[in-house]
Write a protein that holds these residues in place. Structure first.
Motif, PDB file in Angstrom:
ATOM      1  N   GLY A  66       0.795  -1.212   0.000  1.00 44.06           N
ATOM      2  CA  GLY A  66       0.000   0.000   0.000  1.00 44.06           C
ATOM      3  C   GLY A  66       0.834   1.271   0.000  1.00 44.06           C
ATOM      4  O   GLY A  66       1.892   1.351  -0.639  1.00 44.06           O
ATOM      5  N   GLN A  67       0.354   2.274   0.723  1.00 44.54           N
ATOM      6  CA  GLN A  67       1.027   3.567   0.761  1.00 44.54           C
ATOM      7  C   GLN A  67       2.393   3.492   1.424  1.00 44.54           C
ATOM      8  O   GLN A  67       3.292   4.266   1.081  1.00 44.54           O
ATOM      9  CB  GLN A  67       0.162   4.584   1.508  1.00 44.54           C
ATOM     10  CG  GLN A  67      -1.034   5.080   0.719  1.00 44.54           C
ATOM     11  CD  GLN A  67      -1.762   6.199   1.437  1.00 44.54           C
ATOM     12  OE1 GLN A  67      -2.008   6.111   2.639  1.00 44.54           O
ATOM     13  NE2 GLN A  67      -2.125   7.243   0.717  1.00 44.54           N
ATOM     14  N   ARG A 122      -6.392  12.792   5.343  1.00 45.92           N
ATOM     15  CA  ARG A 122      -5.512  11.899   6.096  1.00 45.92           C
ATOM     16  C   ARG A 122      -5.946  10.445   5.924  1.00 45.92           C
ATOM     17  O   ARG A 122      -7.137  10.132   5.945  1.00 45.92           O
ATOM     18  CB  ARG A 122      -5.525  12.254   7.580  1.00 45.92           C
ATOM     19  CG  ARG A 122      -4.780  13.526   7.907  1.00 45.92           C
ATOM     20  CD  ARG A 122      -4.445  13.594   9.378  1.00 45.92           C
ATOM     21  NE  ARG A 122      -3.661  14.771   9.711  1.00 45.92           N
ATOM     22  CZ  ARG A 122      -3.093  14.962  10.893  1.00 45.92           C
ATOM     23  NH1 ARG A 122      -3.233  14.062  11.845  1.00 45.92           N
ATOM     24  NH2 ARG A 122      -2.392  16.044  11.130  1.00 45.92           N
ATOM     25  N   THR A 123      -4.947   9.586   5.778  1.00 47.84           N
ATOM     26  CA  THR A 123      -5.203   8.158   5.664  1.00 47.84           C
ATOM     27  C   THR A 123      -4.735   7.454   6.938  1.00 47.84           C
ATOM     28  O   THR A 123      -4.225   8.078   7.864  1.00 47.84           O
ATOM     29  CB  THR A 123      -4.459   7.580   4.446  1.00 47.84           C
ATOM     30  OG1 THR A 123      -3.034   7.706   4.667  1.00 47.84           O
ATOM     31  CG2 THR A 123      -4.833   8.335   3.177  1.00 47.84           C
ATOM     32  N   ASP A 124      -4.919   6.137   6.977  1.00 48.27           N
ATOM     33  CA  ASP A 124      -4.492   5.363   8.142  1.00 48.27           C
ATOM     34  C   ASP A 124      -2.977   5.333   8.277  1.00 48.27           C
ATOM     35  O   ASP A 124      -2.452   4.988   9.341  1.00 48.27           O
ATOM     36  CB  ASP A 124      -5.031   3.932   8.039  1.00 48.27           C
ATOM     37  CG  ASP A 124      -6.552   3.897   8.120  1.00 48.27           C
ATOM     38  OD1 ASP A 124      -7.127   4.846   8.683  1.00 48.27           O
ATOM     39  OD2 ASP A 124      -7.152   2.931   7.611  1.00 48.27           O
ATOM     40  N   PHE A 125      -2.259   5.680   7.208  1.00 51.47           N
ATOM     41  CA  PHE A 125      -0.797   5.613   7.227  1.00 51.47           C
ATOM     42  C   PHE A 125      -0.184   7.015   7.189  1.00 51.47           C
ATOM     43  O   PHE A 125       0.920   7.203   6.665  1.00 51.47           O
ATOM     44  CB  PHE A 125      -0.289   4.789   6.038  1.00 51.47           C
ATOM     45  CG  PHE A 125      -0.889   3.415   5.954  1.00 51.47           C
ATOM     46  CD1 PHE A 125      -0.577   2.447   6.888  1.00 51.47           C
ATOM     47  CD2 PHE A 125      -1.798   3.109   4.955  1.00 51.47           C
ATOM     48  CE1 PHE A 125      -1.132   1.182   6.818  1.00 51.47           C
ATOM     49  CE2 PHE A 125      -2.369   1.850   4.878  1.00 51.47           C
ATOM     50  CZ  PHE A 125      -2.041   0.883   5.808  1.00 51.47           C
ATOM     51  N   PHE A 126      -0.902   7.993   7.753  1.00 53.17           N
ATOM     52  CA  PHE A 126      -0.395   9.366   7.743  1.00 53.17           C
ATOM     53  C   PHE A 126       0.923   9.471   8.510  1.00 53.17           C
ATOM     54  O   PHE A 126       1.838  10.192   8.094  1.00 53.17           O
ATOM     55  CB  PHE A 126      -1.433  10.306   8.350  1.00 53.17           C
ATOM     56  CG  PHE A 126      -0.940  11.722   8.500  1.00 53.17           C
ATOM     57  CD1 PHE A 126      -0.894  12.576   7.414  1.00 53.17           C
ATOM     58  CD2 PHE A 126      -0.505  12.194   9.738  1.00 53.17           C
ATOM     59  CE1 PHE A 126      -0.438  13.881   7.559  1.00 53.17           C
ATOM     60  CE2 PHE A 126      -0.052  13.490   9.874  1.00 53.17           C
ATOM     61  CZ  PHE A 126      -0.018  14.331   8.781  1.00 53.17           C
ATOM     62  N   ASN A 127       1.037   8.778   9.629  1.00 51.16           N
ATOM     63  CA  ASN A 127       2.278   8.843  10.419  1.00 51.16           C
ATOM     64  C   ASN A 127       3.461   8.285   9.637  1.00 51.16           C
ATOM     65  O   ASN A 127       4.585   8.791   9.753  1.00 51.16           O
ATOM     66  CB  ASN A 127       2.102   8.072  11.731  1.00 51.16           C
ATOM     67  CG  ASN A 127       1.120   8.752  12.660  1.00 51.16           C
ATOM     68  OD1 ASN A 127       1.005   9.972  12.687  1.00 51.16           O
ATOM     69  ND2 ASN A 127       0.380   7.967  13.440  1.00 51.16           N
TER      70      ASN A 127
END
Length: 467
Positions: A66-67, A122-127
């Protein structure tokens, strides 16, 4: 020091031999010079850095996909570009500011690509995305040209860039500690890439910045694009106004329409409106406006009332004032002492890093604000906030949270004896380092049981089954 001097002398001798023996030249340099630059010890060491550390991040990202995999490919691209720049440093002379900007253009494009991935929803992988984009700023150490270049020495620059990204990297470790070890592996590999990986490389080979070639080519900047051609001179036969532009055709067409209306050809077939048909003379559509009705405020008055106050970042006597900042992740207070205090007010979606020891810190009416500090003399107060992260890297006697919803406090090993006071606060979570180096969360209770016993009330935290 002697070994480094010997390596530099050997490198210089190799260059002189290549220049003296090379038959064919291109722009004043031998063809074999590119090969000698690629075999330079510093370039070989950087290739080993990529093999040892970047490959670890890539291996962990392939397990996630994914990202995370996409942004990891940007990391690979950025380090590959920096390797090419290190080779070019051995081939080119030290450029001026315009030439340096042209030289760094490929690296800037990759860093900009990573930054754009953090924008938008913002996505779940923003961090993951944010820790990557912030950490890639460490590669800018290659732009150091001297004391007055506007940036610190390469080693401190790499360390400070990683400290800015570590705030989001720690969030990954906390979030996925008990969920998915692949993310934990990725976060740890990313930290090792910069500290100790890139930091030790710069410390060994370029502690005082890149060493440019003394006899190499010069970096030529791209010529500026020519401006639009000047308008042709006005006709000498015209004594009036200039001719209309290319859109004159449409203007002439509209003029013809108005001319036709004025002539009466278009309105000749319309019905005439008599006096009894006019709205002011019709009794069935009477409109009464109250005399006491207040006029509406103009849009200009509304816009001025809603305009946000200007941001502040200044030292007032002995108090640092940080106010009304929105979306700023690069706020840093680097020059401070133990007699100064820090007041943070009405900031949103920002991060402030305080380097040094201060007297006290107050965070007031902030939303989604991150505060990193080293040491405190008195206390850190969080008041009237929503979604605040506070990280103590040194020692702090007291941290108080009052009238706040959502506060996460990170305590280092030196600050485990800190006293924490809460009042009218919900969702307060304390993060402490474990024996394995990972963060462990300890939520503070927000419900209490009061029982009258032996002539007084006894208060205990309320526990729920399964908690």
């Amino acid at each position: 020091m002697e070994e480094k001097l010997i390596q530099r002398l050997e490198s210089a001798v190799e260059r002189l031999e290549a220049i003296s023996t090379g038959g064919s030249r291109s722009r004043g340099l031998p063809d074999s010079f590119g090969d000698s630059a690629s075999s330079d010890p510093s370039v070989i060491a950087f290739e080993e850095l990529i093999t040892e550390y970047v490959s670890k991040v890539s291996t962990a990202a392939e397990k996630i996909g994914g990202q995370v995999l996409e942004v990891t490919k940007v990391i690979e691209q950025a380090f590959s570009v920096q390797k090419d720049l290190l080779i070019k440093i051995k081939q080119f002379q030290k450029p001026d500011m315009a030439g340096l900007a042209e030289f760094l253009k490929p690296l800037n494009e990759v860093i900009t690509k990573a930054t754009k991935m953090t924008e938008g929803k913002r996505t779940d992988f923003f961090n993951h995305l944010k820790s990557t984009s912030d950490s890639l700023a460490a590669l800018a150490w290659i732009a150091y040209t001297g004391k007055n270049c506007g940036m610190g020495l390469p080693i401190p620059h790499v360390e400070e860039s990683w400290h800015a990204a570590e705030f989001y990297n720690n969030k990954i470790l906390v979030e996925y500690k008990n969920k998915d070890q692949n993310h934990v592996e990725w976060a740890k590999a990313l930290k090792e890439l910069y500290v100790p990986g890139l930091r030790d490389y710069v410390k060994c080979h370029y502690p005082l910045g890149p060493v440019w070639s003394a006899t190499g080519k010069t970096i030529s900047t791209q010529p500026k694009a020519p401006g639009p051609p000047a308008p042709p001179p006005a006709s000498l036969c015209c004594s009036g106004s200039p001719r209309p532009s290319s859109s004159s055709g449409s203007k002439q067409g509209m003029a013809a329409v108005f001319q036709e209306i004025n002539a009466g050809a278009v309105t000749s077939g319309l019905r005439k409106v008599t006096d009894d048909m006019k709205t002011k003379n019709r009794t069935d559509r009477a409109c009464v406006v109250s005399a006491s009705e207040k006029p509406r405020a103009s849009s200009q008055q509304y816009s001025s009332a809603k305009a946000a106050p200007p941001p502040k970042f200044e030292l007032q006597v002995r108090k640092w004032v940080v106010e009304n900042h929105i979306g700023r992740k690069d706020l840093v207070i680097s020059e401070c002492d133990a007699k100064q205090s820090v007041y943070i007010f009405a900031c949103r979606d920002s991060v402030l890093q305080i380097k040094g020891k201060v007297n006290n810190i107050t965070v007031d009416k902030c939303t989604k604000m991150g505060v990193l500090f080293t040491d405190l003399v008195a206390a850190c107060e969080v008041v009237n906030c929503n979604g605040v992260d506070v990280q103590c890297q040194g020692s702090a006697p007291t941290i108080s949270v009052d009238n706040t919803s959502g506060c996460q406090i990170y305590l280092g090993k030196e600050s485990l004896d800190t006293s924490i006071t809460t009042a009218k606060a919900t969702e307060v979570n304390i993060m402490v380092p474990g024996s394995d180096g990972d963060w462990g969360g300890h939520p503070l209770p927000q419900q209490y049981l009061h029982v009258y016993k032996d002539g007084q009330f006894v208060t205990t935290p309320t526990s729920h089954s399964g908690a």
